[in-house]
Write an enzyme that holds these catalytic residues in place. Structure first.
Site, short mmCIF file in Angstrom:
data_model
loop_
_atom_site.label_atom_id
_atom_site.label_comp_id
_atom_site.label_asym_id
_atom_site.label_seq_id
_atom_site.Cartn_x
_atom_site.Cartn_y
_atom_site.Cartn_z
N ILE A 86 0.86 -1.19 0.00
CA ILE A 86 0.00 0.00 0.00
C ILE A 86 0.89 1.23 0.00
CG2 ILE A 86 -1.82 1.28 1.21
CD1 ILE A 86 -2.40 -1.16 2.86
N GLY A 89 7.53 3.42 2.60
CA GLY A 89 8.08 4.64 3.21
C GLY A 89 9.53 4.45 3.60
N ALA A 92 9.02 2.38 7.15
CA ALA A 92 8.18 1.18 7.14
C ALA A 92 7.47 1.03 5.81
CB ALA A 92 7.15 1.28 8.26
N ASN A 93 7.16 -0.19 5.48
CA ASN A 93 6.31 -0.47 4.32
C ASN A 93 4.99 -1.03 4.83
OD1 ASN A 93 8.45 0.22 2.77
ND2 ASN A 93 8.83 -1.82 1.94
N ASP A 219 2.21 13.74 15.06
CA ASP A 219 2.43 13.88 13.61
C ASP A 219 1.09 13.96 12.90
OD1 ASP A 219 3.84 14.05 11.22
OD2 ASP A 219 3.96 11.88 10.95
N ASN A 224 -2.32 11.83 7.82
CA ASN A 224 -2.52 10.71 8.75
C ASN A 224 -3.98 10.61 9.21
OD1 ASN A 224 -0.01 9.51 8.72
ND2 ASN A 224 0.83 10.93 10.24
N ASP A 236 -1.06 6.00 12.08
CA ASP A 236 0.35 6.30 12.32
C ASP A 236 0.59 6.84 13.73
OD1 ASP A 236 2.98 6.34 11.69
OD2 ASP A 236 2.92 8.15 10.47
N1 LIG Z 1 -4.44 0.29 8.48
C1 LIG Z 1 -4.29 0.81 7.26
N2 LIG Z 1 -5.21 0.58 6.29
C2 LIG Z 1 -5.06 1.12 5.05
N3 LIG Z 1 -4.02 1.90 4.69
C3 LIG Z 1 -3.08 2.15 5.61
C4 LIG Z 1 -3.16 1.62 6.93
N4 LIG Z 1 -2.08 2.05 7.62
C5 LIG Z 1 -1.36 2.80 6.77
N5 LIG Z 1 -1.96 2.86 5.57
C6 LIG Z 1 -1.47 3.58 4.37
O1 LIG Z 1 -0.06 3.53 4.36
C7 LIG Z 1 0.47 4.85 4.43
C8 LIG Z 1 1.69 4.86 5.34
O2 LIG Z 1 1.28 4.47 6.63
P1 LIG Z 1 1.89 5.12 7.94
O3 LIG Z 1 1.73 6.60 7.89
O4 LIG Z 1 1.35 4.40 9.11
O5 LIG Z 1 3.41 4.69 7.76
P2 LIG Z 1 4.73 5.57 7.79
O6 LIG Z 1 5.85 4.68 7.44
O7 LIG Z 1 4.80 6.29 9.08
O8 LIG Z 1 4.46 6.54 6.59
P3 LIG Z 1 5.01 7.99 6.41
O9 LIG Z 1 6.50 7.90 6.54
O10 LIG Z 1 4.52 8.33 5.03
O11 LIG Z 1 4.33 8.80 7.50
C9 LIG Z 1 -0.67 5.72 4.92
O12 LIG Z 1 -0.58 7.03 4.43
C10 LIG Z 1 -1.90 5.03 4.41
O13 LIG Z 1 -2.19 5.45 3.09
#
Ligand SMILES: Nc1ncnc2c1ncn2[C@@H]1O[C@H](COP(=O)(O)OP(=O)(O)OP(=O)(O)O)[C@@H](O)[C@H]1O
Length: 292
Positions: A86, A89, A92-93, A219, A224, A236
């Site tokens: 999805i 990043g 994390a992925n 954040d 988010n 997040d």
């Molecule tokens: N539970 C979920 N269901 C659907 N999509 C999700 C979910 N959790 C995260 N995502 C998708 O994945 C993306 C990244 O998730 P998240 O922000 O938790 O990770 P991150 O590694 O902290 O990302 P970033 O570095 O972009 O902030 C979110 O913007 C969202 O589109």
């Protein structure tokens, strides 16, 4: 896209703020033991998963212990089949997967090596749940993942819509998937808000409930906040800190700035100070509309 009705959860179960957070165990998990043992079954699993399209690209960043964690989650039936990515990043992925009873789940896999360790430390230092965590990079990242799991639980209990946390194994978090078969739920930044006032009321109420439960997101922004079904969800929560954290107020100020700047651009003029006042005012009646 039309913005449907938003509904808030009951706050009956909300806990009072305080220091009573559960201690989080960050010792080696069973998955580490599995990684060490590396039996034949696991090797086959790893080979299989490495060869699937969506993980091929990750060959260089997923270490053996991550494969072991995924393997453990499969063994425990939290993951039945893997879907596609999805989001990929820096830290994390996030993948879709099929979970127990054919429900779709989101699997967030943190990278131990690529994670911004220094940044993470700043959020963990001063959090009573992570006293004495030390400076081992792996331990810090593993604590971070458990923190996200614990924060999601706490937020839900406080009546804030967040993805339901399902399982955590080492650097992998399994949670409710927000979206449909057509794709992930859209971020607030991606939708055309027809009624920004009501969406704002929901977000500020979430911020207040989080704060009442002893947490500051840290954040929060239109990136988010996810629209899923008829609701807005907060995601997040890895970096969310307790209100006792030395930088909690600074993080709250930043969240207020980001949120009000976004809604201002949507034509709903509100100030960060007003929002902060609302978040901190615990006595005010909850006048947010339950349905609109
Ligand atoms: N539970 C979920 N269901 C659907 N999509 C999700 C979910 N959790 C995260 N995502 C998708 O994945 C993306 C990244 O998730 P998240 O922000 O938790 O990770 P991150 O590694 O902290 O990302 P970033 O570095 O972009 O902030 C979110 O913007 C969202 O589109």
């Amino acid at each position: 896209m039309t913005m449907p009705e938003y509904r808030l959860l009951d706050t009956d179960e909300a806990d009072a703020p305080g220091d009573e957070f559960e201690e989080i165990d960050v010792e080696d998990t069973e998955a580490d033991t599995i990684a060490r043992k590396r039996d034949r079954e696991f090797s086959e699993f790893r080979k299989r998963i490495k060869n699937t399209e969506q993980f091929k690209v990750e060959d260089s960043v997923f270490d053996d212990a991550t494969y072991a964690a995924l393997y453990k989650l499969v063994q425990d039936d939290y993951i039945v089949a893997f879907g596609g990515p999805i989001s990929t990043g820096k830290e994390a992925n996030v993948y879709t997967a099929l979970g127990d009873e054919d429900t779709e789940v989101a699997v967030k896999v943190y990278r131990i090596n690529a994670s911004d360790f220094t940044d993470m430390r700043g959020y963990l230092d001063g959090d009573p749940r992570f006293r004495g965590i030390g400076s081992d990079k792996k331990k810090v990242v593993l604590a971070w993942v458990r923190k996200e799991f614990a924060n999601l639980k706490r937020a839900r209990k406080a009546g804030v819509l967040v993805p339901e946390p399902i399982a955590v194994e080492r650097n992998v978090l399994v949670m409710e998937y927000l979206g449909t078969e057509e794709g992930r739920g859209k971020r607030l930044s991606e939708v055309n808000l027809e009624n920004p006032e009501t969406a704002y009321e929901v977000v500020r109420e979430y911020m207040r409930r989080l704060h009442d439960a002893g947490l500051v997101h840290g954040d929060l922004s239109e990136y988010n906040l996810i629209v899923h079904g008829d609701e807005i969800y907060v995601i997040d929560l890895g970096q969310a800190v307790t209100v006792h954290h030395p930088n909690a107020e600074e993080f709250l100020d930043r969240d207020c700035e980001n949120v009000t700047a976004f809604f201002g651009r949507q034509g709903h003029d509100v100030t960060a100070d007003e929002l902060k006042e609302y978040v901190l005012d615990q006595d005010e009646d909850e006048d947010v509309a339950e349905e609109f």
